[in-house]
Design a protein around this motif. Structure first.
Motif: not given
Length: 267
Positions: A1-12, A30-33, A55-66
């Motif tokens: 799955m490629k990263m969808p071009k519009l995602g949902l940010g959760t900062f703050r 939305y399929r990019h969190i 489904a898990r394969g339908e949602v692109y999830v990003t996290t970041k290492i502090w």
């Protein structure tokens, strides 16, 4: 799955607010969190993902290492903790959130750990965030050309980061722009309002479309259903060359995110 071009940010976004925003976003399509260890909301994002029905394969999830987790032997255990909170066996993208403050940990050291996390199957792709060109060069040297999936950096009409973006393009690194609405500034911008109105759209949609048409992924955040829905609609908006040129002219080095521990930026 490629990263969808519009995602949902959760900062703050924290607590129930984070759960509700992600849940509503998934319901709207939305399929990019996008989340991060330092946001303190990985567990809430995980709760919303688990209950969302996609489904898990339908949602692109990003996290970041502090930054506290960049030292030897720390990155992979911290990512495993993130996965536990997210209720996932693997994330799609893991980013180094910021370079190590004052170079306390070498870029090669934490990038090697990030590459190992990919080899272990903890993340499908790896990337960087808030890296100036010198740090990007070191990151490429550490993991190899073509291994960095994206560079997430502040991009909006008032800070366009053209030098870094050009360098990333040269090296095949995709771009993700955070703070795309300049923390609300774009919404109240008269030029963006006029351009939006010309197309039957809002200023926010014009600002998002401006980035999307430059092949930059955007991750705006909102707690309001109407705004979340409107942001998705920006995918359909097509600006003309004159619109793009006028928005380009808004550049004023208007950086918003500039913490004391951040690197020296490329002008």
């Amino acid at each position: 799955m490629k990263m969808p071009k519009l995602g949902l940010g959760t900062f703050r976004l924290t607590g129930q607010q984070a759960i509700d925003s992600v849940a509503t976003g998934l319901e709207l399509g939305y399929r990019h969190i996008d989340t991060a260890q330092i946001y303190g909301n990985e567990a809430e994002v995980g709760q919303a993902l688990a209950a969302g029905g996609a489904a898990r394969g339908e949602v692109y999830v990003t996290t970041k290492i502090w930054t506290a987790n960049l030292g030897a032997g720390r990155l992979i255990p911290s990512l495993r903790q993130s996965l536990d909170k997210l209720q996932l066996d693997q994330v799609d993208m893991t980013l180094i959130h910021w370079p190590s403050p004052n170079g306390e940990v070498a870029v090669a050291e934490y990038m090697a750990q990030l590459a190992e996390a990919k080899q272990l199957g903890l993340t499908r792709e790896i990337g960087i965030s808030n890296f100036p060109i010198g740090h990007i060069e070191q990151a490429i040297a550490a993991v190899g050309e073509g291994e960095i999936g994206t560079h997430q950096l502040e991009v909006h009409p008032y800070l366009q980061n053209l030098k870094v973006r050009a360098f990333c393009r040269e090296h095949g690194i995709a771009l993700t722009g955070y703070m795309p609405l300049a923390y609300g500034r774009a919404v109240n911008d008269e030029l963006l309002q006029r351009i939006g109105a010309k197309h039957g759209a809002s200023a926010a949609q014009a600002a998002l479309a401006w980035q999307l048409q430059q092949d930059i992924t955007v991750i705006p955040s909102s707690t309001k259903r109407a705004h979340l829905a409107a942001n998705l609609e920006a995918m359909k908006l097509r600006l003309d060359e004159d619109d793009m040129a006028r928005i380009n002219a808004l550049e004023c080095n208007g950086r918003i995110v500039d913490p004391d521990f951040g690197p020296a930026w490329d002008d």
